[in-house]
Scaffold this motif. Structure first.
Motif, PDB file in Angstrom:
ATOM      1  N   ILE A  83       0.865  -1.179   0.000  1.00 49.08           N
ATOM      2  CA  ILE A  83       0.000   0.000   0.000  1.00 49.08           C
ATOM      3  C   ILE A  83       0.903   1.232   0.000  1.00 49.08           C
ATOM      4  CG2 ILE A  83      -1.778   1.291   1.224  1.00 49.08           C
ATOM      5  CD1 ILE A  83      -2.770  -1.317   2.401  1.00 49.08           C
ATOM      6  N   TYR A  84       0.761   2.040  -1.038  1.00 55.82           N
ATOM      7  CA  TYR A  84       1.598   3.219  -1.219  1.00 55.82           C
ATOM      8  C   TYR A  84       0.757   4.479  -0.998  1.00 55.82           C
ATOM      9  CZ  TYR A  84       4.749  -0.097  -3.503  1.00 55.82           C
ATOM     10  OH  TYR A  84       5.563  -1.164  -3.772  1.00 55.82           O
ATOM     11  N   GLY A  85       1.235   5.359  -0.122  1.00 52.00           N
ATOM     12  CA  GLY A  85       0.571   6.633   0.096  1.00 52.00           C
ATOM     13  C   GLY A  85       1.188   7.689  -0.800  1.00 52.00           C
ATOM     14  N   LEU A  86       0.378   8.318  -1.646  1.00 52.41           N
ATOM     15  CA  LEU A  86       0.845   9.419  -2.495  1.00 52.41           C
ATOM     16  C   LEU A  86       0.361  10.720  -1.870  1.00 52.41           C
ATOM     17  CD1 LEU A  86       2.227  10.416  -5.101  1.00 52.41           C
ATOM     18  CD2 LEU A  86      -0.011  10.230  -6.229  1.00 52.41           C
ATOM     19  N   LEU A  87       1.301  11.514  -1.376  1.00 55.01           N
ATOM     20  CA  LEU A  87       0.967  12.728  -0.636  1.00 55.01           C
ATOM     21  C   LEU A  87       1.480  13.956  -1.368  1.00 55.01           C
ATOM     22  CD1 LEU A  87       2.064  11.546   2.938  1.00 55.01           C
ATOM     23  CD2 LEU A  87      -0.080  11.055   1.720  1.00 55.01           C
ATOM     24  N   GLY A  88       0.715  15.021  -1.277  1.00 52.41           N
ATOM     25  CA  GLY A  88       1.125  16.279  -1.884  1.00 52.41           C
ATOM     26  C   GLY A  88       0.059  17.322  -1.633  1.00 52.41           C
ATOM     27  N   ARG A  89       0.450  18.579  -1.619  1.00 49.95           N
ATOM     28  CA  ARG A  89      -0.518  19.655  -1.413  1.00 49.95           C
ATOM     29  C   ARG A  89      -1.371  19.832  -2.667  1.00 49.95           C
ATOM     30  NH1 ARG A  89       1.255  24.114   2.884  1.00 49.95           N
ATOM     31  NH2 ARG A  89       2.339  22.717   4.329  1.00 49.95           N
TER      32      ARG A  89
ATOM     33  N   ILE B  39      -2.442   2.179  -4.479  1.00 48.85           N
ATOM     34  CA  ILE B  39      -1.955   3.552  -4.329  1.00 48.85           C
ATOM     35  C   ILE B  39      -3.087   4.406  -3.788  1.00 48.85           C
ATOM     36  CG2 ILE B  39      -0.946   5.555  -5.476  1.00 48.85           C
ATOM     37  CD1 ILE B  39       0.145   3.661  -7.609  1.00 48.85           C
ATOM     38  N   LEU B  40      -2.846   5.060  -2.670  1.00 53.28           N
ATOM     39  CA  LEU B  40      -3.835   5.928  -2.026  1.00 53.28           C
ATOM     40  C   LEU B  40      -3.352   7.367  -2.074  1.00 53.28           C
ATOM     41  CD1 LEU B  40      -4.564   3.905   1.253  1.00 53.28           C
ATOM     42  CD2 LEU B  40      -6.026   4.020  -0.769  1.00 53.28           C
ATOM     43  N   SER B  41      -4.102   8.221  -2.738  1.00 49.84           N
ATOM     44  CA  SER B  41      -3.827   9.652  -2.707  1.00 49.84           C
ATOM     45  C   SER B  41      -4.756  10.278  -1.684  1.00 49.84           C
ATOM     46  CB  SER B  41      -4.080  10.256  -4.096  1.00 49.84           C
ATOM     47  OG  SER B  41      -4.075  11.670  -4.037  1.00 49.84           O
ATOM     48  N   THR B  42      -4.205  11.081  -0.770  1.00 47.86           N
ATOM     49  CA  THR B  42      -5.036  11.606   0.313  1.00 47.86           C
ATOM     50  C   THR B  42      -4.498  12.906   0.895  1.00 47.86           C
ATOM     51  OG1 THR B  42      -6.015  11.064   2.463  1.00 47.86           O
ATOM     52  CG2 THR B  42      -3.800  10.257   2.057  1.00 47.86           C
ATOM     53  N   HIS B  43      -5.438  13.654   1.494  1.00 45.19           N
ATOM     54  CA  HIS B  43      -5.075  14.792   2.340  1.00 45.19           C
ATOM     55  C   HIS B  43      -5.221  14.431   3.816  1.00 45.19           C
ATOM     56  CE1 HIS B  43      -5.980  17.195  -1.383  1.00 45.19           C
ATOM     57  NE2 HIS B  43      -4.898  17.796  -0.968  1.00 45.19           N
ATOM     58  N   LEU B  44      -5.912  13.316   4.095  1.00 41.47           N
ATOM     59  CA  LEU B  44      -6.144  12.903   5.483  1.00 41.47           C
ATOM     60  C   LEU B  44      -4.958  12.080   5.986  1.00 41.47           C
ATOM     61  CD1 LEU B  44      -9.910  11.870   5.278  1.00 41.47           C
ATOM     62  CD2 LEU B  44      -8.953  14.055   6.009  1.00 41.47           C
ATOM     63  N   VAL B  45      -3.796  12.713   6.024  1.00 45.34           N
ATOM     64  CA  VAL B  45      -2.571  11.979   6.340  1.00 45.34           C
ATOM     65  C   VAL B  45      -2.609  11.407   7.752  1.00 45.34           C
ATOM     66  CG1 VAL B  45      -0.059  12.105   6.457  1.00 45.34           C
ATOM     67  CG2 VAL B  45      -1.290  13.455   4.754  1.00 45.34           C
TER      68      VAL B  45
ATOM     69  N   ILE C 199       5.155   8.204  -0.962  1.00 43.99           N
ATOM     70  CA  ILE C 199       5.718   9.030  -2.024  1.00 43.99           C
ATOM     71  C   ILE C 199       5.171  10.436  -1.825  1.00 43.99           C
ATOM     72  CG2 ILE C 199       5.877   9.422  -4.511  1.00 43.99           C
ATOM     73  CD1 ILE C 199       5.316   6.413  -4.888  1.00 43.99           C
ATOM     74  N   ILE C 200       6.053  11.409  -1.684  1.00 42.99           N
ATOM     75  CA  ILE C 200       5.626  12.804  -1.529  1.00 42.99           C
ATOM     76  C   ILE C 200       5.993  13.561  -2.798  1.00 42.99           C
ATOM     77  CG2 ILE C 200       5.917  14.950  -0.237  1.00 42.99           C
ATOM     78  CD1 ILE C 200       6.395  13.342   2.261  1.00 42.99           C
ATOM     79  N   ILE C 201       5.014  14.247  -3.350  1.00 42.47           N
ATOM     80  CA  ILE C 201       5.233  15.047  -4.545  1.00 42.47           C
ATOM     81  C   ILE C 201       5.057  16.531  -4.195  1.00 42.47           C
ATOM     82  CG2 ILE C 201       2.823  14.777  -5.288  1.00 42.47           C
ATOM     83  CD1 ILE C 201       3.859  14.758  -8.173  1.00 42.47           C
ATOM     84  N   LYS C 202       5.975  17.352  -4.667  1.00 40.66           N
ATOM     85  CA  LYS C 202       5.937  18.783  -4.385  1.00 40.66           C
ATOM     86  C   LYS C 202       6.275  19.548  -5.657  1.00 40.66           C
ATOM     87  CE  LYS C 202       8.029  22.416  -1.539  1.00 40.66           C
ATOM     88  NZ  LYS C 202       9.059  22.752  -0.519  1.00 40.66           N
ATOM     89  N   ASP C 203       5.407  20.491  -6.011  1.00 35.86           N
ATOM     90  CA  ASP C 203       5.627  21.332  -7.194  1.00 35.86           C
ATOM     91  C   ASP C 203       5.923  20.508  -8.438  1.00 35.86           C
ATOM     92  OD1 ASP C 203       5.288  23.567  -5.568  1.00 35.86           O
ATOM     93  OD2 ASP C 203       7.432  23.681  -5.102  1.00 35.86           O
ATOM     94  N   GLY C 204       5.215  19.397  -8.583  1.00 37.51           N
ATOM     95  CA  GLY C 204       5.348  18.590  -9.786  1.00 37.51           C
ATOM     96  C   GLY C 204       6.541  17.667  -9.834  1.00 37.51           C
ATOM     97  N   LYS C 205       7.272  17.550  -8.726  1.00 43.05           N
ATOM     98  CA  LYS C 205       8.440  16.673  -8.680  1.00 43.05           C
ATOM     99  C   LYS C 205       8.336  15.727  -7.482  1.00 43.05           C
ATOM    100  CE  LYS C 205      12.477  18.134  -9.860  1.00 43.05           C
ATOM    101  NZ  LYS C 205      13.801  18.799  -9.919  1.00 43.05           N
ATOM    102  N   ILE C 206       8.952  14.558  -7.602  1.00 44.76           N
ATOM    103  CA  ILE C 206       9.000  13.633  -6.474  1.00 44.76           C
ATOM    104  C   ILE C 206       9.994  14.166  -5.444  1.00 44.76           C
ATOM    105  CG2 ILE C 206       9.558  11.293  -5.709  1.00 44.76           C
ATOM    106  CD1 ILE C 206       7.066  11.343  -7.359  1.00 44.76           C
ATOM    107  N   LEU C 207       9.483  14.474  -4.259  1.00 45.21           N
ATOM    108  CA  LEU C 207      10.338  14.979  -3.192  1.00 45.21           C
ATOM    109  C   LEU C 207      11.057  13.827  -2.500  1.00 45.21           C
ATOM    110  CD1 LEU C 207      11.212  17.470  -1.510  1.00 45.21           C
ATOM    111  CD2 LEU C 207       9.243  17.014  -0.034  1.00 45.21           C
TER     112      LEU C 207
END
Length: 288
Positions: A30-36, A182-188, A199-207
């Motif tokens: 289970i992969y968490g995809l996080l980003g603003r 893959i779970l994309s969420t704001h409820l971290v 996986i954290i993505i910021k400004d279109g790039k993998i952080l």
């Protein structure tokens, strides 16, 4: 199955949404995809779901490009906040259709989930509440049992008991039928216990892309006298700081050695771990 992105870019006209994306997923976890908001999460997932093609670079699933690839597409389920306007069929009718197109779809499991989420009536999906429509998306995603299953903020509108049921079913079914989820969420803070990797993505790039437990070990809060904190923090990666009077608090990103922990003790500094929720906030703040 496996997923690999190489130098992936995606643009809307002159607006570059994703850039220099490189990552690889090879294990059923289970992969968490996080980003603003606006970071590019949904765009990246839509590329995985074959809804779009990259502007440049490539994304491969089992070493093949997924777009308009029938073999790959039937093994990928992408659930998102769908618009069901005009959909006249009930949930129980729709899941019977889905069995025809998804080789791994478990109709018996789907019917049991409809009962658990109280979706077994004859009312059309379009007339269901927002929360019930989201629950239906959860049912389809879980029962698909696709080798790659993507949930893009599917919890929208679901109340706390329904979300809790979703999380329990997700963990139980993943244990019985392991796959890439893959779970994309704001409820971290609510969902972080679900993730094997983040996986954290910021400004279109993998952080960053890291195992969840290891990532959490990188986040450390240090509190104490401001002079002692200043001395201790030299040369370290400070991602957040606060000060009240002579007391200062900093959040560091990176592992502390045994010697550094001993030094903190000598300086009478308090050390505590940081939750994934707070670590995500600090890492994605402007200026970091």
């Amino acid at each position: 199955m496996n997923i690999k992105a190489n130098n992936l870019h995606f643009s809307y006209g002159n607006d570059e949404i994703l850039r220099d994306i490189d990552f690889e997923i090879t294990e059923p976890k289970i992969y968490g995809l996080l980003g603003r908001n606006g970071a590019g999460k949904t765009t990246l997932l839509s590329l995985l779901g074959s809804f779009r093609v990259p502007t440049s670079g490539q994304i491969l699933i089992d070493s093949e490009q997924p777009f308009e690839n029938a073999r790959i597409m039937q093994d990928v389920t992408f659930m998102y906040d769908k618009d069901y306007t005009g959909e006249s069929d009930s949930p129980s009718t729709i899941i019977k259709y889905l069995k025809r197109y998804r080789p791994n779809f478990d109709l018996e499991y789907a019917e049991s989930l409809l009962k658990k989420f109280k979706l077994e009536g004859k009312k059309s999906v379009s007339k269901l509440s927002k929360g019930k429509q989201s629950a239906f998306n959860v049912v389809v995603g879980l029962a698909s049992r696709s080798p790659i299953t993507i949930f893009d903020e599917v919890y929208l509108g679901m109340d706390a008991p329904a979300r809790d049921l979703f999380y329990k079913e997700l963990l139980q079914d993943q244990e019985l039928h392991p796959r890439i989820i893959i779970l994309s969420t704001h409820l971290v803070s609510e969902m972080e216990y679900l993730f094997d990797e983040v996986i954290i993505i910021k400004d279109g790039k993998i952080l960053l892309h890291e195992q969840n437990d290891r990532l959490i070990s990188y986040g450390i809060t240090v509190v104490g006298n401001k002079q002692a904190i200043q001395k201790f923090s030299e040369g370290k990666n400070v991602i957040h700081e606060e000060q009240l009077g002579d007391t200062r608090s900093i959040t560091l990103f990176g592992e502390l050695s045994t010697a550094e922990r001993a030094s903190a003790k000598e300086l009478r500094l308090d050390i505590a771990p940081v939750s994934l929720h707070n670590l995500f906030i600090h890492l994605t703040e402007e200026g970091n």
